[in-house]
Design a protein around this motif. Structure first.
Motif, PDB file in Angstrom:
ATOM      1  N   THR A 121       0.849  -1.140   0.161  1.00  0.00           N
ATOM      2  CA  THR A 121       0.024  -0.020  -0.062  1.00  0.00           C
ATOM      3  C   THR A 121       0.939   1.454  -0.046  1.00  0.00           C
ATOM      4  O   THR A 121       1.591   1.341   0.813  1.00  0.00           O
ATOM      5  N   GLU A 122       0.576   2.054  -1.013  1.00  0.00           N
ATOM      6  CA  GLU A 122       1.517   3.198  -0.936  1.00  0.00           C
ATOM      7  C   GLU A 122       0.535   4.278  -1.512  1.00  0.00           C
ATOM      8  O   GLU A 122      -0.295   4.266  -2.321  1.00  0.00           O
ATOM      9  N   GLY A 123       0.378   5.640  -0.877  1.00  0.00           N
ATOM     10  CA  GLY A 123      -0.276   6.575  -1.061  1.00  0.00           C
ATOM     11  C   GLY A 123      -1.663   6.313  -0.868  1.00  0.00           C
ATOM     12  O   GLY A 123      -2.557   6.959  -1.694  1.00  0.00           O
ATOM     13  N   GLY A 124      -2.202   5.390  -0.046  1.00  0.00           N
ATOM     14  CA  GLY A 124      -3.479   5.040  -0.095  1.00  0.00           C
ATOM     15  C   GLY A 124      -3.972   3.802  -1.161  1.00  0.00           C
ATOM     16  O   GLY A 124      -5.350   3.569  -1.325  1.00  0.00           O
ATOM     17  N   VAL A 125      -3.047   3.573  -1.942  1.00  0.00           N
ATOM     18  CA  VAL A 125      -3.282   2.561  -3.144  1.00  0.00           C
ATOM     19  C   VAL A 125      -2.718   1.175  -2.877  1.00  0.00           C
ATOM     20  O   VAL A 125      -1.713   1.157  -2.624  1.00  0.00           O
ATOM     21  N   THR A 126      -3.407   0.204  -2.796  1.00  0.00           N
ATOM     22  CA  THR A 126      -2.973  -1.153  -2.506  1.00  0.00           C
ATOM     23  C   THR A 126      -2.732  -1.693  -4.043  1.00  0.00           C
ATOM     24  O   THR A 126      -3.580  -1.707  -4.983  1.00  0.00           O
ATOM     25  N   PHE A 127      -1.476  -2.228  -4.062  1.00  0.00           N
ATOM     26  CA  PHE A 127      -0.868  -2.929  -5.440  1.00  0.00           C
ATOM     27  C   PHE A 127      -0.782  -4.258  -4.883  1.00  0.00           C
ATOM     28  O   PHE A 127      -0.325  -4.775  -3.841  1.00  0.00           O
ATOM     29  N   ASP A 128      -1.538  -5.355  -5.616  1.00  0.00           N
ATOM     30  CA  ASP A 128      -1.672  -6.808  -5.457  1.00  0.00           C
ATOM     31  C   ASP A 128      -0.922  -7.363  -6.336  1.00  0.00           C
ATOM     32  O   ASP A 128      -1.225  -7.246  -7.915  1.00  0.00           O
ATOM     33  N   ALA A 129       0.237  -8.169  -6.435  1.00  0.00           N
ATOM     34  CA  ALA A 129       0.739  -9.108  -7.412  1.00  0.00           C
ATOM     35  C   ALA A 129       0.976 -10.847  -6.972  1.00  0.00           C
ATOM     36  O   ALA A 129       1.166 -10.907  -5.972  1.00  0.00           O
ATOM     37  N   ASN A 130       0.560 -11.425  -8.117  1.00  0.00           N
ATOM     38  CA  ASN A 130       0.688 -12.869  -7.774  1.00  0.00           C
ATOM     39  C   ASN A 130       1.608 -13.485  -9.056  1.00  0.00           C
ATOM     40  O   ASN A 130       1.143 -13.226 -10.066  1.00  0.00           O
ATOM     41  N   PHE A 131       2.268 -14.345  -8.728  1.00  0.00           N
ATOM     42  CA  PHE A 131       3.446 -14.791  -9.604  1.00  0.00           C
ATOM     43  C   PHE A 131       3.177 -16.351  -9.686  1.00  0.00           C
ATOM     44  O   PHE A 131       3.319 -16.958  -8.291  1.00  0.00           O
ATOM     45  N   LYS A 132       3.363 -16.998 -10.559  1.00  0.00           N
ATOM     46  CA  LYS A 132       3.407 -18.573 -10.617  1.00  0.00           C
ATOM     47  C   LYS A 132       4.414 -18.912 -11.843  1.00  0.00           C
ATOM     48  O   LYS A 132       4.345 -18.318 -12.821  1.00  0.00           O
ATOM     49  N   ILE A 133       5.091 -20.111 -11.312  1.00  0.00           N
ATOM     50  CA  ILE A 133       6.023 -20.660 -12.684  1.00  0.00           C
ATOM     51  C   ILE A 133       5.724 -22.089 -12.325  1.00  0.00           C
ATOM     52  O   ILE A 133       5.921 -22.590 -11.347  1.00  0.00           O
ATOM     53  N   HIS A 134       5.554 -22.846 -13.358  1.00  0.00           N
ATOM     54  CA  HIS A 134       5.505 -24.274 -13.549  1.00  0.00           C
ATOM     55  C   HIS A 134       6.417 -24.952 -14.400  1.00  0.00           C
ATOM     56  O   HIS A 134       6.436 -24.380 -15.775  1.00  0.00           O
ATOM     57  N   ILE A 135       7.243 -25.794 -13.978  1.00  0.00           N
ATOM     58  CA  ILE A 135       8.259 -26.324 -14.932  1.00  0.00           C
ATOM     59  C   ILE A 135       7.796 -27.882 -15.023  1.00  0.00           C
ATOM     60  O   ILE A 135       7.879 -28.634 -14.097  1.00  0.00           O
ATOM     61  N   PHE A 136       7.956 -28.197 -16.454  1.00  0.00           N
ATOM     62  CA  PHE A 136       7.701 -29.772 -16.749  1.00  0.00           C
ATOM     63  C   PHE A 136       8.730 -30.147 -17.667  1.00  0.00           C
ATOM     64  O   PHE A 136       9.036 -29.399 -18.572  1.00  0.00           O
ATOM     65  N   GLN A 137       9.506 -31.375 -17.164  1.00  0.00           N
ATOM     66  CA  GLN A 137      10.630 -31.714 -17.977  1.00  0.00           C
ATOM     67  C   GLN A 137      10.627 -33.399 -17.913  1.00  0.00           C
ATOM     68  O   GLN A 137      10.068 -33.846 -17.174  1.00  0.00           O
ATOM     69  N   ALA A 138      11.306 -33.884 -19.098  1.00  0.00           N
ATOM     70  CA  ALA A 138      11.693 -35.292 -19.103  1.00  0.00           C
ATOM     71  C   ALA A 138      13.004 -35.620 -19.795  1.00  0.00           C
ATOM     72  O   ALA A 138      13.404 -34.817 -20.335  1.00  0.00           O
ATOM     73  N   GLY A 139      13.383 -36.861 -19.282  1.00  0.00           N
ATOM     74  CA  GLY A 139      14.782 -37.048 -20.010  1.00  0.00           C
ATOM     75  C   GLY A 139      15.406 -38.030 -19.608  1.00  0.00           C
ATOM     76  O   GLY A 139      14.776 -39.064 -18.971  1.00  0.00           O
ATOM     77  N   ALA A 140      16.639 -38.205 -19.183  1.00  0.00           N
ATOM     78  CA  ALA A 140      17.462 -39.426 -19.004  1.00  0.00           C
ATOM     79  C   ALA A 140      18.146 -39.162 -17.690  1.00  0.00           C
ATOM     80  O   ALA A 140      18.923 -38.239 -17.402  1.00  0.00           O
ATOM     81  N   ARG A 141      18.351 -40.370 -17.009  1.00  0.00           N
ATOM     82  CA  ARG A 141      19.311 -40.233 -15.592  1.00  0.00           C
ATOM     83  C   ARG A 141      20.201 -41.281 -15.815  1.00  0.00           C
ATOM     84  O   ARG A 141      19.809 -42.672 -16.118  1.00  0.00           O
ATOM     85  N   PHE A 142      21.425 -41.141 -15.287  1.00  0.00           N
ATOM     86  CA  PHE A 142      22.410 -42.177 -15.591  1.00  0.00           C
ATOM     87  C   PHE A 142      23.024 -42.385 -14.106  1.00  0.00           C
ATOM     88  O   PHE A 142      23.453 -41.426 -13.517  1.00  0.00           O
ATOM     89  N   ARG A 143      22.981 -43.672 -13.748  1.00  0.00           N
ATOM     90  CA  ARG A 143      23.595 -43.716 -12.532  1.00  0.00           C
ATOM     91  C   ARG A 143      25.013 -44.620 -12.667  1.00  0.00           C
ATOM     92  O   ARG A 143      25.158 -45.390 -13.463  1.00  0.00           O
ATOM     93  N   ALA A 144      25.863 -44.386 -11.547  1.00  0.00           N
ATOM     94  CA  ALA A 144      26.960 -45.110 -11.582  1.00  0.00           C
ATOM     95  C   ALA A 144      26.956 -46.556 -11.161  1.00  0.00           C
ATOM     96  O   ALA A 144      25.961 -46.774 -10.509  1.00  0.00           O
ATOM     97  N   PRO A 145      27.712 -47.379 -11.777  1.00  0.00           N
ATOM     98  CA  PRO A 145      27.429 -49.007 -11.646  1.00  0.00           C
ATOM     99  C   PRO A 145      27.523 -49.086  -9.979  1.00  0.00           C
ATOM    100  O   PRO A 145      28.368 -48.334  -9.401  1.00  0.00           O
ATOM    101  N   MET A 146      26.676 -49.931  -9.438  1.00  0.00           N
ATOM    102  CA  MET A 146      26.630 -49.980  -8.046  1.00  0.00           C
ATOM    103  C   MET A 146      27.776 -50.873  -7.343  1.00  0.00           C
ATOM    104  O   MET A 146      27.930 -52.147  -7.349  1.00  0.00           O
ATOM    105  N   VAL A 147      28.889 -50.053  -6.539  1.00  0.00           N
ATOM    106  CA  VAL A 147      29.750 -50.487  -6.059  1.00  0.00           C
ATOM    107  C   VAL A 147      29.245 -50.709  -4.618  1.00  0.00           C
ATOM    108  O   VAL A 147      29.390 -51.841  -3.945  1.00  0.00           O
ATOM    109  N   ASN A 148      28.425 -49.695  -4.381  1.00  0.00           N
ATOM    110  CA  ASN A 148      27.707 -49.818  -2.591  1.00  0.00           C
ATOM    111  C   ASN A 148      26.403 -49.248  -3.121  1.00  0.00           C
ATOM    112  O   ASN A 148      26.165 -48.214  -3.372  1.00  0.00           O
ATOM    113  N   PRO A 149      25.458 -50.172  -2.943  1.00  0.00           N
ATOM    114  CA  PRO A 149      24.015 -50.010  -3.128  1.00  0.00           C
ATOM    115  C   PRO A 149      23.400 -49.015  -2.245  1.00  0.00           C
ATOM    116  O   PRO A 149      22.184 -48.640  -2.566  1.00  0.00           O
TER     117      PRO A 149
END
Length: 140
Positions: A32-60
């Motif tokens: 609120t500034e000078g009797g006027v109220t300013f409202d703001a709403n922000f949203k971000i959605h991220i959607f992704q797909a790809g590959a995951r590579f794991r190191a060979p299991m030395v210790n599970p």
């Protein structure tokens, strides 16, 4: 600021998995500034797909991994002041490269430590973001 993240993984081999990831961040603010109220709403959605590579299991119980994901980011902003409101929305391509380690005690519950880089391909310059996270890992 509120955030959420959800990943799903499908093992292809002992080393390679297909990964899907969604996340969201939300922020609302009012001033609120000078009797006027300013409202703001922000949203971000991220959607992704790809590959995951794991190191060979030395210790599970300690499994290092790296992943490359591609997808999109949708951002929306809504604002109002003195009875006037407006909104804008945009969707851009994204790419992320990250890595980390899963630590379990031989059970389906453990800890994941991960760091990564995210590139948002906005018109013009684009944006880079870096992340570091520690969280619970629960297998089903």
């Amino acid at each position: 600021v509120r955030t959420f993240s959800r990943s799903q993984m499908l093992d292809v081999t002992d080393v390679v998995s297909i990964v899907g990831d969604i996340g969201g961040t939300y922020k609302s603010d009012s001033l609120t500034e000078g009797g006027v109220t300013f409202d703001a709403n922000f949203k971000i959605h991220i959607f992704q797909a790809g590959a995951r590579f794991r190191a060979p299991m030395v210790n599970p119980n300690v499994v290092p991994f790296g992943q490359v994901l591609f997808g999109g980011a949708k951002s929306t902003i809504k604002f109002s002041a003195a009875g006037v409101s407006d909104s804008d929305s945009e969707t851009d391509g994204v790419m992320s490269v990250s890595g980390g380690v899963d630590v379990t005690g031989g059970s389906k519950v453990g800890v994941r430590v991960m760091a990564g880089w995210l590139r948002v391909f906005e018109e013009g310059e684009g944006t880079n973001a870096f992340s570091f996270s520690i969280g619970a890992k629960i297998g089903f």
